[in-house]
Design a protein around this motif. Structure first.
Motif, PDB file in Angstrom:
ATOM      1  N   ASP A 117       0.715  -1.141   0.109  1.00 54.84           N
ATOM      2  CA  ASP A 117       0.071   0.003  -0.083  1.00 54.84           C
ATOM      3  C   ASP A 117       0.846   1.185   0.101  1.00 54.84           C
ATOM      4  O   ASP A 117       2.041   1.251   0.014  1.00 54.84           O
ATOM      5  CB  ASP A 117      -1.045   0.108   1.051  1.00 54.84           C
ATOM      6  CG  ASP A 117      -0.414   0.372   2.543  1.00 54.84           C
ATOM      7  OD1 ASP A 117       0.789   0.487   2.529  1.00 54.84           O
ATOM      8  OD2 ASP A 117      -0.963  -0.296   3.506  1.00 54.84           O
ATOM      9  N   GLU A 118       0.468   2.452   0.112  1.00 60.48           N
ATOM     10  CA  GLU A 118       1.065   3.583  -0.264  1.00 60.48           C
ATOM     11  C   GLU A 118       2.051   3.772   1.011  1.00 60.48           C
ATOM     12  O   GLU A 118       3.010   4.295   0.628  1.00 60.48           O
ATOM     13  CB  GLU A 118       0.021   5.008  -0.268  1.00 60.48           C
ATOM     14  CG  GLU A 118      -0.721   5.028   1.138  1.00 60.48           C
ATOM     15  CD  GLU A 118      -1.575   6.246   0.991  1.00 60.48           C
ATOM     16  OE1 GLU A 118      -2.241   6.572  -0.028  1.00 60.48           O
ATOM     17  OE2 GLU A 118      -1.544   6.899   2.012  1.00 60.48           O
ATOM     18  N   GLN A 203      -4.992  -9.683  13.096  1.00 57.31           N
ATOM     19  CA  GLN A 203      -6.285  -9.946  13.674  1.00 57.31           C
ATOM     20  C   GLN A 203      -7.085 -11.093  13.174  1.00 57.31           C
ATOM     21  O   GLN A 203      -6.697 -11.406  11.646  1.00 57.31           O
ATOM     22  CB  GLN A 203      -7.321  -8.692  13.357  1.00 57.31           C
ATOM     23  CG  GLN A 203      -6.479  -7.548  14.178  1.00 57.31           C
ATOM     24  CD  GLN A 203      -7.165  -6.124  13.712  1.00 57.31           C
ATOM     25  OE1 GLN A 203      -7.896  -6.002  12.579  1.00 57.31           O
ATOM     26  NE2 GLN A 203      -7.139  -5.200  14.493  1.00 57.31           N
TER      27      GLN A 203
ATOM     28  N   GLY B  36      -8.633  -0.469   0.811  1.00 56.15           N
ATOM     29  CA  GLY B  36      -7.319  -0.978   0.210  1.00 56.15           C
ATOM     30  C   GLY B  36      -5.637  -0.690   0.588  1.00 56.15           C
ATOM     31  O   GLY B  36      -4.899  -0.682  -0.157  1.00 56.15           O
ATOM     32  N   VAL B  37      -5.620  -0.864   1.883  1.00 56.54           N
ATOM     33  CA  VAL B  37      -4.421  -0.878   2.467  1.00 56.54           C
ATOM     34  C   VAL B  37      -4.215  -1.874   3.565  1.00 56.54           C
ATOM     35  O   VAL B  37      -4.898  -2.513   3.564  1.00 56.54           O
ATOM     36  CB  VAL B  37      -4.232   0.422   3.247  1.00 56.54           C
ATOM     37  CG1 VAL B  37      -4.321   1.739   2.424  1.00 56.54           C
ATOM     38  CG2 VAL B  37      -5.308   0.714   4.408  1.00 56.54           C
ATOM     39  N   ASN B  38      -3.118  -2.120   3.974  1.00 52.65           N
ATOM     40  CA  ASN B  38      -2.813  -3.096   5.024  1.00 52.65           C
ATOM     41  C   ASN B  38      -3.529  -2.634   6.350  1.00 52.65           C
ATOM     42  O   ASN B  38      -3.260  -1.641   6.731  1.00 52.65           O
ATOM     43  CB  ASN B  38      -1.432  -3.165   5.022  1.00 52.65           C
ATOM     44  CG  ASN B  38      -0.831  -4.457   6.073  1.00 52.65           C
ATOM     45  OD1 ASN B  38      -1.102  -4.516   7.223  1.00 52.65           O
ATOM     46  ND2 ASN B  38       0.054  -5.337   5.613  1.00 52.65           N
ATOM     47  N   TYR B  39      -3.772  -3.719   7.176  1.00 56.04           N
ATOM     48  CA  TYR B  39      -4.515  -3.346   8.684  1.00 56.04           C
ATOM     49  C   TYR B  39      -3.723  -2.453   9.459  1.00 56.04           C
ATOM     50  O   TYR B  39      -3.880  -1.887  10.285  1.00 56.04           O
ATOM     51  CB  TYR B  39      -5.005  -4.554   9.075  1.00 56.04           C
ATOM     52  CG  TYR B  39      -3.979  -5.232   9.867  1.00 56.04           C
ATOM     53  CD1 TYR B  39      -3.296  -6.573   9.234  1.00 56.04           C
ATOM     54  CD2 TYR B  39      -3.351  -5.267  11.201  1.00 56.04           C
ATOM     55  CE1 TYR B  39      -2.845  -7.259   9.743  1.00 56.04           C
ATOM     56  CE2 TYR B  39      -2.740  -6.113  11.928  1.00 56.04           C
ATOM     57  CZ  TYR B  39      -2.111  -7.261  11.095  1.00 56.04           C
ATOM     58  OH  TYR B  39      -1.026  -7.865  11.774  1.00 56.04           O
TER      59      TYR B  39
END
Lengths: 203, 104
Positions: A117-118, A203, B36-39
């Motif tokens: 991700d970003e 989780q 749409g990102v990592n937790y």
């Protein structure tokens, strides 16, 4: 970045930064010990080169950063998600893939293991920037040593023989190249593992 | 936690993601999947260790169906009780809370 180091049946919690720093210290400590031993036993540096090349590749099992397909060593993966994960995902979604694409970007497992991700991309770029600077310093050191090696008349008397290291100039340069190889394979991942704050367990 | 917000941390940005998530019973993973990102990124956002891109900020605000200034701010958010009841109301709420503690 994963919060658990999964080595076949062994699982180690890597959410705390301290654990990740220990991992980095153990890896580089082991490398330093092995290479010192190799240089002491084999003055040509062949054994040390063998260790450096294989260590650079094997360290990926622990620290990650590279992707070798979902079947590689029974699915063992390192902590850092593959740096080119998004590109691999994009390639794997193409309908027509070349032989080389299949060879270098094998079948993917869980896409979430690959996608960056970003924030991950920002951190990846930062770690590569820092690693690049360190590698640059190493190259610069090699250049300086080699410059004096090729221009011996300019070399200071204290540097004319690196006897205090017990090594010739050529050996020192070979050693620097070996360390450079290992750093080029592992340093960005090591910087990430070292600097990322404590994380929450999955989780 | 001032005004039920995450501290600015390294990002220099306050946000209410943790409060909104708790209020609506949404897990980090669910929010992460939705935007749409990592937790882990949601965790870093909540702790103020990461400032999101404009795109991610708007995705989060769209998910919660709130304006961006309701979730992100460069200044600390006011206490929710202060926003609802004004400054005196918030003080009396705090005093009531203190009083109920004292009577125990």
């Amino acid at each position: 970045m994963k919060t658990e180091l999964n080595l076949l049946v062994i699982k180690i919690d890597m959410a705390p930064r301290t654990n990740r720093r220990w991992l980095v210290a153990i890896l580089y400590g082991t490398l330093a010990a092995l290479m010192t031993l190799a240089w002491m036993r084999n003055r040509t540096g062949t054994a040390a080169a063998f260790i450096a090349i294989n260590f650079g590749l094997a360290a990926n099992l622990f620290i990650g950063g590279q992707y070798h397909g979902k079947y590689f060593l029974f699915g063992s993966r390192g902590l850092v998600d593959p740096f080119d994960g998004n590109e691999i995902l994009e390639r794997n979604t193409r309908k027509k893939r070349s032989f080389f694409s299949r060879l270098f970007y094998p079948e993917i497992g869980d896409p979430r293991d690959l996608s960056n991700d970003e924030r991950a991309i920002r951190r990846r770029d930062y770690s590569h920037f820092i690693a690049f600077r360190h590698l640059g310093s190493l190259v610069c050191l090699g250049l300086i040593i080699d410059f004096y090696n090729l221009n011996r008349d300019l070399m200071p008397a204290s540097l004319s023989s690196l006897s205090h290291l017990g090594m010739s100039v050529d050996q020192v340069i070979f050693c620097i190249l070996q360390v450079g190889w290992v750093f080029s394979c592992t340093l960005p991942q090591a910087i990430l593992l070292w600097t990322e704050p404590d994380m929450e367990a999955s989780q | 936690m001032q005004g039920n917000t995450s501290p600015p941390g390294e990002s220099g940005l306050y946000n209410r993601i943790a409060v909104l998530r708790a209020e609506r019973g949404i897990s980090r993973q669910a929010l992460a999947d939705a935007v749409g990102v990592n937790y882990q990124t949601i965790g870093f956002l909540e702790r103020g260790d990461y400032g999101p891109s404009l795109k991610l900020a708007f995705q989060i605000t769209a998910y919660f169906a709130l304006p961006v200034e309701a979730i992100f701010s460069t200044e600390p958010f006011k206490l929710l009780s202060e926003q609802l009841y004004g400054k005196n109301g918030a003080q009396s709420v705090q005093e009531d809370g203190q009083g109920s503690k004292d009577t125990r």
